[in-house]
Design an enzyme around this catalytic site. Structure first.
Site, mmCIF file in Angstrom:
data_model
loop_
_atom_site.group_PDB
_atom_site.id
_atom_site.type_symbol
_atom_site.label_atom_id
_atom_site.label_comp_id
_atom_site.label_asym_id
_atom_site.label_seq_id
_atom_site.Cartn_x
_atom_site.Cartn_y
_atom_site.Cartn_z
ATOM 1 N N SER A 125 0.898 -0.783 0.133
ATOM 2 C CA SER A 125 0.101 -0.135 0.086
ATOM 3 C C SER A 125 0.931 0.949 0.037
ATOM 4 O O SER A 125 1.845 0.970 0.532
ATOM 5 C CB SER A 125 -0.967 -0.284 1.281
ATOM 6 O OG SER A 125 -1.538 1.161 1.530
ATOM 7 N N TYR A 150 -1.954 -0.966 11.259
ATOM 8 C CA TYR A 150 -1.823 -1.525 9.642
ATOM 9 C C TYR A 150 -0.724 -1.021 8.900
ATOM 10 O O TYR A 150 -0.025 -2.513 8.249
ATOM 11 C CB TYR A 150 -3.362 -0.634 9.376
ATOM 12 C CG TYR A 150 -3.840 -1.292 7.045
ATOM 13 C CD1 TYR A 150 -3.030 0.424 6.668
ATOM 14 C CD2 TYR A 150 -4.165 -2.209 6.808
ATOM 15 C CE1 TYR A 150 -3.207 -0.312 5.229
ATOM 16 C CE2 TYR A 150 -3.864 -2.366 5.938
ATOM 17 C CZ TYR A 150 -3.206 -1.017 4.955
ATOM 18 O OH TYR A 150 -3.212 -1.515 3.490
ATOM 19 N N LYS A 154 2.176 -3.902 5.855
ATOM 20 C CA LYS A 154 2.708 -3.440 5.109
ATOM 21 C C LYS A 154 4.321 -3.346 4.508
ATOM 22 O O LYS A 154 4.790 -3.686 4.403
ATOM 23 C CB LYS A 154 1.841 -2.421 4.091
ATOM 24 C CG LYS A 154 0.252 -2.334 4.601
ATOM 25 C CD LYS A 154 -0.003 -3.876 3.456
ATOM 26 C CE LYS A 154 -1.071 -4.924 3.332
ATOM 27 N NZ LYS A 154 -1.210 -5.837 3.231
HETATM 28 C C1 WQD Z 1 -9.762 9.154 1.404
HETATM 29 C C2 WQD Z 1 -10.189 10.652 1.849
HETATM 30 C C3 WQD Z 1 -10.555 11.040 4.314
HETATM 31 C C4 WQD Z 1 -13.924 9.059 4.606
HETATM 32 C C5 WQD Z 1 -7.022 4.247 3.474
HETATM 33 C C6 WQD Z 1 -5.808 3.813 3.340
HETATM 34 C C7 WQD Z 1 -4.808 3.433 2.711
HETATM 35 C C8 WQD Z 1 -6.045 2.302 1.824
HETATM 36 C C9 WQD Z 1 -7.136 3.076 1.373
HETATM 37 C C10 WQD Z 1 -5.744 0.211 2.763
HETATM 38 C C11 WQD Z 1 -8.981 10.859 3.490
HETATM 39 C C12 WQD Z 1 -11.682 11.880 3.340
HETATM 40 C C13 WQD Z 1 -12.813 9.895 3.530
HETATM 41 C C14 WQD Z 1 -15.008 10.152 4.748
HETATM 42 C C15 WQD Z 1 -14.055 12.184 3.897
HETATM 43 N N1 WQD Z 1 -6.564 1.130 2.189
HETATM 44 N N2 WQD Z 1 -12.921 10.958 3.870
HETATM 45 N N3 WQD Z 1 -15.049 11.334 4.751
HETATM 46 O O1 WQD Z 1 -7.144 7.365 4.279
HETATM 47 O O2 WQD Z 1 -6.604 7.574 1.909
HETATM 48 O O3 WQD Z 1 -6.717 5.046 2.838
HETATM 49 O O4 WQD Z 1 -7.632 3.422 2.379
HETATM 50 O O5 WQD Z 1 -4.756 -0.731 2.578
HETATM 51 O O6 WQD Z 1 -3.469 1.922 3.219
HETATM 52 O O7 WQD Z 1 -5.103 4.504 5.047
HETATM 53 O O8 WQD Z 1 -8.675 6.392 1.836
HETATM 54 O O9 WQD Z 1 -11.022 6.032 1.738
HETATM 55 O O10 WQD Z 1 -10.017 6.480 4.367
HETATM 56 O O11 WQD Z 1 -10.184 8.428 2.526
HETATM 57 O O12 WQD Z 1 -12.939 13.007 3.924
HETATM 58 O O13 WQD Z 1 -15.798 9.820 5.404
HETATM 59 O O14 WQD Z 1 -11.553 11.300 1.828
HETATM 60 O O15 WQD Z 1 -10.522 12.229 4.911
HETATM 61 O O16 WQD Z 1 -8.971 12.756 2.642
HETATM 62 P P1 WQD Z 1 -6.960 6.455 3.088
HETATM 63 P P2 WQD Z 1 -10.233 6.987 2.892
#
Ligand code: WQD
Length: 339
Positions: A125, A150, A154
């Site tokens: 990741s 997590y 990785k």
């Molecule tokens: C994306 C953006 C949030 C939810 C994580 C893991 C990564 C991978 C993907 C496994 C961010 C914003 C989110 C919400 C929001 N997972 N957001 N409101 O955190 O970039 O990555 O998931 O491999 O390893 O770290 O993904 O989809 O949680 O968030 O504003 O209700 O959307 O702040 O900027 P993230 P995400």
């Protein structure tokens, strides 16, 4: 040729099984069903017309892993997805994450080293980079101290594979560092199935649009980005799945230049949360209810991939857009809610 896909009933795993079958591979799946269901196996079968061999198995049970590999010594490649992947949950349950994500990798590698053909694709990741110093992010970017257990699993996983490859030249491996996988198969037979309240952005968007959530909370509007919201590289899960087949074929055809390689898998384009919302509204023709609230602990400001190594060395690039991914995610949400 027989390929083992661990976690093959998961979100990315199931889409990868379909693409492997499209290329004529004989796929066997191990999954413990902790974050999936047998309906996914039906979905895969309805897309490809071929029911993959499936074994419900907990990879934490070393003896079960041993007996599986002794039954399937003709496996020529392993794609290892099986792991827990919720960042927030890993902060609350670090030992569960270290046990589930590390011990299973060790047991699979231990059994693999007894096979004739040892080709291993690891689900890694972009989280290993943390907040990279430079954007876009290349594979040479510094691996920063993990921001969550997590992410640490990785990083540790990559190190375990590297150390094993150093002493076992028969083992050929590729670590694929995904950016943000989103979307669903165009058939709407498989897609993302978050359990409980979605942590990730896109399922929260589609559940909000479906009326299951009051509104989307946008975590932070004061980041140093063009519109103040975080930037990510959202990659369609079907593009991501295809990359796994290309990486596996690279190893099977002995095209790898070392027995441990790393590739970033992204579109190369950063999109903000607001841009993601606007994309969804455009393709769904629905106005999304959202409110900008405080930042989420642990979020980085921006991450998007530098894709030239994947494009020019691996020989793969994304073909689908953010709109394509949002459209497929919405169609999938409507399908599973029978709307
Ligand atoms: C994306 C953006 C949030 C939810 C994580 C893991 C990564 C991978 C993907 C496994 C961010 C914003 C989110 C919400 C929001 N997972 N957001 N409101 O955190 O970039 O990555 O998931 O491999 O390893 O770290 O993904 O989809 O949680 O968030 O504003 O209700 O959307 O702040 O900027 P993230 P995400």
């Amino acid at each position: 040729m027989k390929i083992l896909v661990t976690g093959g009933l998961g979100f990315i795993g199931s889409h990868t099984v379909v693409e492997l079958q499209n290329e004529g591979f004989d796929v066997v799946i191990i999954d413990d069903l902790s974050n999936s269901s047998l309906e996914v196996l039906e979905g895969i079968t309805s897309i490809s017309g071929i029911k993959p061999y499936f074994e419900e198995l907990d990879l934490k049970i070393k003896s079960d892993v041993k007996s599986f590999f002794s039954k399937h010594s003709d496996v020529v490649g392993v794609i290892h997805f099986a792991a827990s992947k919720a960042v927030g949950e890993s902060v609350k349950e670090p030992l569960m994450y270290y046990e589930n994500n590390i011990s299973t990798l060790v047991y699979v590698l231990q059994e693999m080293t007894k096979l004739n053909r040892q080709n291993f694709i690891f689900s890694s990741s972009c989280t290993v980079y943390g907040q990279a110093d430079e954007l876009p992010i290349t594979e040479n970017a510094q691996v920063k101290p993990a921001q969550s257990p997590y992410g640490n699993t990785k990083q540790i996983g990559e190190e375990i594979i590297q150390d094993t490859c150093k002493v076992n030249e028969k083992l050929n491996s590729i670590a694929l560092r995904y950016f943000n996988p989103i979307g669903a198969h165009p058939s709407t037979e498989i897609g993302e199935l978050p359990i409980g309240v979605p942590q990730n952005l896109v399922p929260f968007i589609t559940q909000t649009a479906m009326g299951m959530r009051e509104r989307l909370s946008v975590f932070g509007g004061d980041y140093a980005t063009p519109d103040g919201t975080c930037v990510r590289d959202y990659i369609h899960v079907v593009d991501l799945a295809k990359a796994h087949v290309v990486a596996l074929q690279r190893l099977l055809e002995n095209k790898n230049t070392s027995n441990y390689e790393v590739f970033n898998l992204g579109t190369g384009k950063g999109s903000s949360v607001l841009e993601a919302i606007h994309s969804f509204e455009k393709v769904s023709k629905k106005k999304l209810k959202y409110k900008i609230v405080d930042r989420r602990e642990g979020d980085i400001t921006a991450a998007y991939a530098e894709t030239s190594k994947a494009n020019n060395v691996l020989g793969w690039k994304t073909e689908l857009s953010l709109d394509d991914a949002m459209s497929s995610a919405w169609k999938w949400e409507q399908k599973i809610r029978n709307k």
